[in-house]
Design an enzyme around this catalytic site. Structure first.
Site, PDB file in Angstrom:
ATOM      1  N   LEU A   1       0.895  -1.163   0.000  1.00  0.00           N
ATOM      2  CA  LEU A   1       0.000   0.000   0.000  1.00  0.00           C
ATOM      3  C   LEU A   1       0.932   1.210   0.000  1.00  0.00           C
ATOM      4  O   LEU A   1       1.990   1.176   0.652  1.00  0.00           O
ATOM      5  CB  LEU A   1      -0.874   0.012   1.256  1.00  0.00           C
ATOM      6  CG  LEU A   1      -1.966  -1.061   1.358  1.00  0.00           C
ATOM      7  CD1 LEU A   1      -2.719  -0.934   2.673  1.00  0.00           C
ATOM      8  CD2 LEU A   1      -2.928  -0.980   0.185  1.00  0.00           C
ATOM      9  N   ASP A   2       0.549   2.275  -0.681  1.00  0.00           N
ATOM     10  CA  ASP A   2       1.384   3.480  -0.706  1.00  0.00           C
ATOM     11  C   ASP A   2       1.552   4.033   0.709  1.00  0.00           C
ATOM     12  O   ASP A   2       0.724   3.761   1.586  1.00  0.00           O
ATOM     13  CB  ASP A   2       0.722   4.564  -1.570  1.00  0.00           C
ATOM     14  CG  ASP A   2       0.601   4.141  -3.018  1.00  0.00           C
ATOM     15  OD1 ASP A   2       1.363   3.256  -3.445  1.00  0.00           O
ATOM     16  OD2 ASP A   2      -0.273   4.706  -3.713  1.00  0.00           O
ATOM     17  N   ILE A   3       2.561   4.864   0.874  1.00  0.00           N
ATOM     18  CA  ILE A   3       2.837   5.426   2.210  1.00  0.00           C
ATOM     19  C   ILE A   3       1.623   6.185   2.761  1.00  0.00           C
ATOM     20  O   ILE A   3       1.356   6.160   3.971  1.00  0.00           O
ATOM     21  CB  ILE A   3       4.114   6.305   2.180  1.00  0.00           C
ATOM     22  CG1 ILE A   3       4.532   6.684   3.595  1.00  0.00           C
ATOM     23  CG2 ILE A   3       3.961   7.522   1.288  1.00  0.00           C
ATOM     24  CD1 ILE A   3       5.953   7.185   3.728  1.00  0.00           C
TER      25      ILE A   3
ATOM     26  N   LYS B   1      -5.008   5.458  -7.785  1.00  0.00           N
ATOM     27  CA  LYS B   1      -4.728   6.888  -8.026  1.00  0.00           C
ATOM     28  C   LYS B   1      -4.603   7.163  -9.526  1.00  0.00           C
ATOM     29  O   LYS B   1      -5.145   8.158 -10.036  1.00  0.00           O
ATOM     30  CB  LYS B   1      -3.438   7.296  -7.315  1.00  0.00           C
ATOM     31  CG  LYS B   1      -3.572   7.289  -5.800  1.00  0.00           C
ATOM     32  CD  LYS B   1      -2.231   7.560  -5.148  1.00  0.00           C
ATOM     33  CE  LYS B   1      -2.335   7.410  -3.647  1.00  0.00           C
ATOM     34  NZ  LYS B   1      -1.032   7.297  -3.005  1.00  0.00           N
TER      35      LYS B   1
END
Ligand code: URA
Length: 240
Positions: free
Chosen positions: A102-104, A193
């Site tokens: 998962l992205d930061i 995104k």
């Protein structure tokens, strides 16, 4: 496997602590005291006891983490806190790793395990594991976007996404924002995104709710985790 490794992974401390324990002659293998940590044992067939108590060795560990923002989905990093840093030291002993990323700045469900086969199965592009995300969007998401997602949008690098299901929960015309849920069946870098970028919108908040049959436990606060139940483990292993 080595006796000292088995003991260390079963919660009896670091290799050094295990060495001291072995020296004290409190560890038996099949009823015989064993002081040598290098000796090979089989967790399935050998009876290993410490202070007369049977050691229950579990080869694999499975944790569900409610990932908060600001930590990265990696096992080590020089700059940032990692998802592994959120685990208690004894839960790090068997070297779990995050299944996918998962992205930061993304929150939500992250599975941590040392079961390489299961991780491979869940991440394999051929297996199309569903991932459900909840998101807040800058821009008004409309049905036309849902239709485009269902057909499969094209990302800026030319990649054609697989069909995804987009549900619009709420739009706020005054603020120009939307709340949505999207189900994707693949896991490209920054996928959600970038999918919204392809319809000229921006994800401002992203949270993963589920991965295949595994759902984020609502009782877990951000940064908290728990061991998977046997049913959850079975459902992941037996998913078709
Ligand atoms: N899609 C994204 O853009 N980011 C994530 O962290 C997960 C899916």
């Amino acid at each position: 496997m080595r006796l000292d490794k088995l003991l260390s992974h079963s919660g009896f401390g670091t290799r050094k602590e295990v060495k001291n324990l072995l020296k004290k002659k409190v560890v038996t293998v099949n009823g015989t005291f064993q002081k040598d940590g290098k000796v090979q044992v089989s967790p399935e067939t050998d009876l290993i006891e410490v202070f007369g108590e049977k050691v229950e060795y579990q080869e694999f560990v499975y944790f569900m983490l409610h990932k908060p923002k600001g930590v990265i989905s990696a096992t080590t990093d020089n700059l940032h806190e990692t998802v592994i840093d959120l685990l208690q030291p004894q839960d790090q002993l068997q070297e779990p790793f995050p299944v996918g990323r998962l992205d930061i700045d993304t929150e939500g469900l992250l599975l941590l395990t040392n079961d390489g086969n299961l991780a491979h199965e869940l991440l394999s592009p051929k297996k199309h594991v569903n991932k459900v995300y909840q998101a807040e969007i800058k821009g008004i998401v409309i049905e036309k976007d849902a239709v485009a997602f269902l057909k499969g949008v094209t990302l800026e690098d030319g990649y054609n996404c697989k069909p995804a299901e987009l549900v619009i929960h709420e739009t706020d015309g005054a603020k120009g924002t939307s709340k949505i849920e999207v189900t994707i069946h693949e896991g490209k870098f920054h996928q959600v995104k970038r999918m919204f970028e392809s319809v000229d919108k921006e994800v401002t908040y992203l949270k993963r709710l589920s991965m295949g049959p595994l759902y984020l436990d609502e009782n877990l606060q951000l940064g908290e985790y728990r061991t998977l139940t046997q049913d959850e483990i079975e459902s992941l292993k037996n998913r078709k």
